[in-house]
Design a protein around this motif. Structure first.
Motif, PDB file in Angstrom:
ATOM      1  N   MET A  77      -0.213  15.506 -23.137  1.00  0.00           N
ATOM      2  CA  MET A  77      -0.648  14.302 -22.444  1.00  0.00           C
ATOM      3  C   MET A  77      -1.645  14.671 -21.353  1.00  0.00           C
ATOM      4  O   MET A  77      -1.434  15.627 -20.606  1.00  0.00           O
ATOM      5  CB  MET A  77       0.560  13.580 -21.827  1.00  0.00           C
ATOM      6  N   ALA A  78      -2.726  13.931 -21.280  1.00  0.00           N
ATOM      7  CA  ALA A  78      -3.769  14.219 -20.294  1.00  0.00           C
ATOM      8  C   ALA A  78      -3.270  13.931 -18.889  1.00  0.00           C
ATOM      9  O   ALA A  78      -2.532  12.972 -18.659  1.00  0.00           O
ATOM     10  CB  ALA A  78      -5.003  13.366 -20.579  1.00  0.00           C
ATOM     11  N   PRO A  79      -3.657  14.762 -17.912  1.00  0.00           N
ATOM     12  CA  PRO A  79      -3.281  14.495 -16.522  1.00  0.00           C
ATOM     13  C   PRO A  79      -3.893  13.176 -16.043  1.00  0.00           C
ATOM     14  O   PRO A  79      -4.938  12.745 -16.527  1.00  0.00           O
ATOM     15  CB  PRO A  79      -3.886  15.682 -15.759  1.00  0.00           C
ATOM     16  N   LYS A  80      -3.224  12.563 -15.071  1.00  0.00           N
ATOM     17  CA  LYS A  80      -3.714  11.307 -14.503  1.00  0.00           C
ATOM     18  C   LYS A  80      -4.032  11.502 -13.027  1.00  0.00           C
ATOM     19  O   LYS A  80      -3.238  12.081 -12.285  1.00  0.00           O
ATOM     20  CB  LYS A  80      -2.666  10.201 -14.651  1.00  0.00           C
ATOM     21  N   VAL A  81      -5.207  11.015 -12.614  1.00  0.00           N
ATOM     22  CA  VAL A  81      -5.641  11.127 -11.223  1.00  0.00           C
ATOM     23  C   VAL A  81      -5.910   9.740 -10.662  1.00  0.00           C
ATOM     24  O   VAL A  81      -6.524   8.901 -11.331  1.00  0.00           O
ATOM     25  CB  VAL A  81      -6.914  11.999 -11.106  1.00  0.00           C
ATOM     26  N   LEU A  82      -5.450   9.513  -9.438  1.00  0.00           N
ATOM     27  CA  LEU A  82      -5.739   8.278  -8.718  1.00  0.00           C
ATOM     28  C   LEU A  82      -6.748   8.577  -7.619  1.00  0.00           C
ATOM     29  O   LEU A  82      -6.571   9.519  -6.853  1.00  0.00           O
ATOM     30  CB  LEU A  82      -4.458   7.711  -8.099  1.00  0.00           C
ATOM     31  N   LYS A  99       7.772   9.442  -2.916  1.00  0.00           N
ATOM     32  CA  LYS A  99       7.554   8.557  -4.067  1.00  0.00           C
ATOM     33  C   LYS A  99       6.707   9.226  -5.151  1.00  0.00           C
ATOM     34  O   LYS A  99       6.665   8.770  -6.294  1.00  0.00           O
ATOM     35  CB  LYS A  99       6.852   7.279  -3.613  1.00  0.00           C
ATOM     36  N   ALA A 100       6.016  10.301  -4.776  1.00  0.00           N
ATOM     37  CA  ALA A 100       5.053  10.944  -5.681  1.00  0.00           C
ATOM     38  C   ALA A 100       5.765  11.960  -6.564  1.00  0.00           C
ATOM     39  O   ALA A 100       5.565  13.177  -6.431  1.00  0.00           O
ATOM     40  CB  ALA A 100       3.936  11.596  -4.872  1.00  0.00           C
ATOM     41  N   THR A 101       6.572  11.488  -7.476  1.00  0.00           N
ATOM     42  CA  THR A 101       7.455  12.363  -8.250  1.00  0.00           C
ATOM     43  C   THR A 101       6.716  13.267  -9.224  1.00  0.00           C
ATOM     44  O   THR A 101       7.242  14.305  -9.633  1.00  0.00           O
ATOM     45  CB  THR A 101       8.477  11.510  -9.018  1.00  0.00           C
ATOM     46  N   ASN A 102       5.511  12.903  -9.622  1.00  0.00           N
ATOM     47  CA  ASN A 102       4.744  13.725 -10.569  1.00  0.00           C
ATOM     48  C   ASN A 102       3.543  14.408  -9.927  1.00  0.00           C
ATOM     49  O   ASN A 102       2.818  15.144 -10.602  1.00  0.00           O
ATOM     50  CB  ASN A 102       4.245  12.859 -11.737  1.00  0.00           C
ATOM     51  N   LEU A 103       3.327  14.174  -8.644  1.00  0.00           N
ATOM     52  CA  LEU A 103       2.109  14.645  -7.990  1.00  0.00           C
ATOM     53  C   LEU A 103       2.079  16.162  -7.896  1.00  0.00           C
ATOM     54  O   LEU A 103       3.054  16.790  -7.490  1.00  0.00           O
ATOM     55  CB  LEU A 103       2.005  14.034  -6.590  1.00  0.00           C
ATOM     56  N   LYS A 104       0.933  16.738  -8.254  1.00  0.00           N
ATOM     57  CA  LYS A 104       0.740  18.182  -8.220  1.00  0.00           C
ATOM     58  C   LYS A 104      -0.331  18.608  -7.230  1.00  0.00           C
ATOM     59  O   LYS A 104      -0.303  19.723  -6.716  1.00  0.00           O
ATOM     60  CB  LYS A 104       0.375  18.695  -9.619  1.00  0.00           C
ATOM     61  N   ALA A 157       1.358  -0.629  -1.343  1.00  0.00           N
ATOM     62  CA  ALA A 157       0.847  -0.688  -2.714  1.00  0.00           C
ATOM     63  C   ALA A 157       0.631   0.711  -3.269  1.00  0.00           C
ATOM     64  O   ALA A 157       0.889   0.972  -4.451  1.00  0.00           O
ATOM     65  CB  ALA A 157      -0.464  -1.486  -2.742  1.00  0.00           C
ATOM     66  N   LEU A 158       0.159   1.628  -2.423  1.00  0.00           N
ATOM     67  CA  LEU A 158      -0.056   3.001  -2.868  1.00  0.00           C
ATOM     68  C   LEU A 158       1.274   3.657  -3.229  1.00  0.00           C
ATOM     69  O   LEU A 158       1.399   4.324  -4.273  1.00  0.00           O
ATOM     70  CB  LEU A 158      -0.761   3.802  -1.774  1.00  0.00           C
ATOM     71  N   ALA A 159       2.282   3.453  -2.398  1.00  0.00           N
ATOM     72  CA  ALA A 159       3.598   4.029  -2.662  1.00  0.00           C
ATOM     73  C   ALA A 159       4.204   3.500  -3.955  1.00  0.00           C
ATOM     74  O   ALA A 159       4.936   4.211  -4.654  1.00  0.00           O
ATOM     75  CB  ALA A 159       4.541   3.755  -1.491  1.00  0.00           C
ATOM     76  N   GLY A 181       3.815   7.397  -8.086  1.00  0.00           N
ATOM     77  CA  GLY A 181       4.672   8.165  -8.985  1.00  0.00           C
ATOM     78  C   GLY A 181       4.105   8.359 -10.376  1.00  0.00           C
ATOM     79  O   GLY A 181       4.593   9.202 -11.140  1.00  0.00           O
ATOM     80  N   ASP A 182       3.070   7.612 -10.723  1.00  0.00           N
ATOM     81  CA  ASP A 182       2.485   7.708 -12.069  1.00  0.00           C
ATOM     82  C   ASP A 182       1.417   8.795 -12.179  1.00  0.00           C
ATOM     83  O   ASP A 182       0.902   9.037 -13.275  1.00  0.00           O
ATOM     84  CB  ASP A 182       1.835   6.373 -12.461  1.00  0.00           C
ATOM     85  N   TYR A 183       1.073   9.460 -11.064  1.00  0.00           N
ATOM     86  CA  TYR A 183      -0.123  10.303 -11.065  1.00  0.00           C
ATOM     87  C   TYR A 183       0.181  11.781 -10.795  1.00  0.00           C
ATOM     88  O   TYR A 183       1.076  12.126 -10.037  1.00  0.00           O
ATOM     89  CB  TYR A 183      -1.121   9.789 -10.024  1.00  0.00           C
ATOM     90  N   ASP A 184      -0.645  12.633 -11.439  1.00  0.00           N
ATOM     91  CA  ASP A 184      -0.585  14.082 -11.233  1.00  0.00           C
ATOM     92  C   ASP A 184      -1.482  14.519 -10.078  1.00  0.00           C
ATOM     93  O   ASP A 184      -1.248  15.568  -9.476  1.00  0.00           O
ATOM     94  CB  ASP A 184      -1.028  14.815 -12.499  1.00  0.00           C
ATOM     95  N   GLY A 185      -2.527  13.752  -9.799  1.00  0.00           N
ATOM     96  CA  GLY A 185      -3.468  14.108  -8.752  1.00  0.00           C
ATOM     97  C   GLY A 185      -3.869  12.897  -7.935  1.00  0.00           C
ATOM     98  O   GLY A 185      -3.892  11.772  -8.447  1.00  0.00           O
TER      99      GLY A 185
END
Length: 531
Positions: A1-6, A64-69, A38-40, A44-48
């Motif tokens: 799965m491709a990484p997701k960045v916000l 809240k950033a459970t997937n953030l790297k 809104a950011l919080a 959690g959906d994003y890697d970056g």
């Protein structure tokens, strides 16, 4: 799965396109930077997370950033990021220190000209219809002594530009060597000498415990009468109240500030004083710089998410994409060595000693250290990573030491890890073969040659007949397939070890059958992340 960045602040279209071109899914939502709720809700959906200065990356947001790297700041300052909280969560914090170096240096030079010739006041006077030619008597820069506090990236550019203006440059920087100063064409001095001799002083250091108030009331009093002071670095480097008094007394002839102790600076003791030039933190505010840092942060975040390269990180050692390619197998080996010891050690660890020999001793050792420590800590905390591991080790009082040496053995290079507890020392060594595969080469001082697999079984015993047969028959009759079998012993009839690479985890029932033979001193199933 491709990484997701916000992207939660304004970033250029070209930067967004970099993420897309690298195969990274990117959401551009600059409105979130000023809406923490809104950011919080979506972080959690994003890697970056790519930001500028509006987004506040707090400890609460990181929870809240459970997937953030990775958090990437397009710019230098990261005061809006809780770096301690990020480190504990294992999130890398990057900035872009080189994208706006020239712009900031040019702004410092521009302010120096402005305060030397009183340009803002003269302009305002002329716009008001006055012709006060005699009121605005300035000074030349040529031949004057410029004191540069901090001769790093930006300060170095200021030094170069000042030399082009035929100024005498005095540089104070504890990390500046005499050879480097000679190459730059500047005079390396101590702070006391700079204060006493400089006609202009410009600051180019970060705000740390060591640099905070570096131009204190005491140090400002030591400056040459008629000095002019420029600060385009960070608020808090200068005692603004003390400077205001010296401006009023005439000891300081002028000042130019782009940064202030409290920002936004709607009020300040320096405002409206004669020959004080103030700008609203414009150091990096050119179209070229804003574009450069946006492109740079997109490249850095992409390199990390896709290739593991760590560039301009503030909370872990950097490792370029080129280093990552060369060091990849060694980083993996370091992690495996740590994982072995971590799984073998039940008591609290007091110290971790890491030896690098041969070719690996010239590599990026801080990054390798992080991999070793992360491997050790994973047993106690499966969520630990290269960023959080050193923080956790420090919190637990674990001392980490590193030794490097030239080639001293049969291998071109190897890593040896030793942990110290209250009751024992335990060590393991490994190397990387020409095929790029990590191998264990020594355990407890016993030489071996063991391929590393996802599931392994480690046993210790006295060197007596029947060990191989017992292991093979017990595992085989219980459906455990052996992929690789390695033996070693200290000497005939003394301590011996076996390390087996098996297809699946050895069931507890089989471990009990091995224990019931009473041939083994210890039996330990091990797991390694070989992906």
């Amino acid at each position: 799965m491709a990484p997701k960045v916000l992207i939660s602040d304004k970033l250029s279209d070209a930067a967004i396109q970099i993420f897309k071109d690298r195969g990274i899914e990117v959401d551009f939502r600059p409105e979130l930077g000023k809406d923490k709720e809104a950011l919080a809700a979506v972080i959690g959906d994003y890697d970056g997370l790519a930001i500028r200065s509006a987004t506040k990356v707090t400890a609460a947001l990181l929870e809240k950033a459970t997937n953030l790297k990775v958090v990437g700041r397009a710019g230098i300052g990261t005061d809006n990021v809780d770096k301690d909280a990020a480190s504990k969560k294992g999130v890398i914090v990057m900035n872009t220190p080189f994208g706006n170096m020239i712009t900031t240096a040019e702004h410092a030079i521009a302010l120096m000209f402005a305060v030397a010739r009183q340009i803002p006041e003269a302009s305002a006077s002329t716009h008001a219809g006055k012709w006060e030619k005699s009121k605005f008597m300035g000074v030349e820069l040529t031949g004057k002594a410029l004191g540069v506090i901090g001769a790093g990236n930006i300060g170095g550019i200021v030094c170069d530009r000042a030399r082009g203006l035929h100024m005498k440059v005095l540089a104070y920087d504890p990390f500046l060597s005499e050879d480097k100063a000679d190459a730059m064409g500047v005079h390396k001095v101590e702070l006391e000498e700079l204060l006493a001799k400089a006609d202009f002083i410009t600051l180019h250091v970060p705000l740390t415990d060591q640099t905070r108030n570096i131009l204190s009331a005491e140090n400002l009093a030591k400056t040459k009468k008629g000095v002019r002071i420029i600060n385009c670095a960070r608020g808090g480097l200068v005692d603004e109240a003390a400077l205001a008094e010296l401006l009023k007394s005439g000891h300081v002839a002028g000042a130019a500030f782009d940064v202030f102790a409290e920002e936004p600076a709607t009020e300040n003791v320096l405002f409206n004083l004669p020959n004080v030039v103030c700008t609203p933190h414009l150091g990096a505010s050119t179209s070229e710089a804003q574009e450069n840092v946006a492109l740079q942060v997109a490249e850095q975040m992409s390199n990390y998410l896709l290739d593991g390269a760590v560039e301009n990180a503030l909370n872990m050692p950097s490792m370029t994409a080129e280093e990552a390619k060369v060091m990849g197998p060694w980083v993996k080996l370091a992690s495996h060595l740590g994982a072995f010891i971590g799984q073998m050690t039940d008591e609290p660890i007091k110290a971790i000693n890491i030896l690098y020999d041969g070719v690996v001793s010239t590599m990026n050792l801080p990054a390798l250290n992080c991999s070793v420590v992360a491997g050790i800590m994973k047993r106690a905390n499966p969520d630990v990573n290269l960023v959080s591991a050193p923080v956790i080790a420090k919190e637990r009082g674990v001392k980490i030491s590193t030794t490097s040496q030239d080639k001293a053995g049969a291998f071109d290079g190897y890593i040896k890890v030793t942990v110290v507890t209250d009751i024992r020392e335990r060590s393991i060594a490994g190397t990387v073969f020409s095929d790029g595969k990590p191998r264990f080469i020594q355990i407890k001082g016993i030489n071996i040659d063991a391929e590393i697999g996802a599931h392994m079984l480690y046993t210790t015993n006295k060197d007596v007949p029947g060990i191989i047969g017992t292991l093979g028959q017990t595992l085989g009759t219980n459906g455990v397939n052996i992929a690789n079998f390695t033996l070693g012993r200290s000497s005939v009839g003394k301590d011996a070890i076996a390390l087996l690479y098996v297809d699946d985890r050895v069931p507890d029932t089989v471990l009990k059958k091995l224990a019931d033979t009473e041939l083994f001193q210890s039996i330990k199933p091990l797991q390694f992340d070989v992906a």
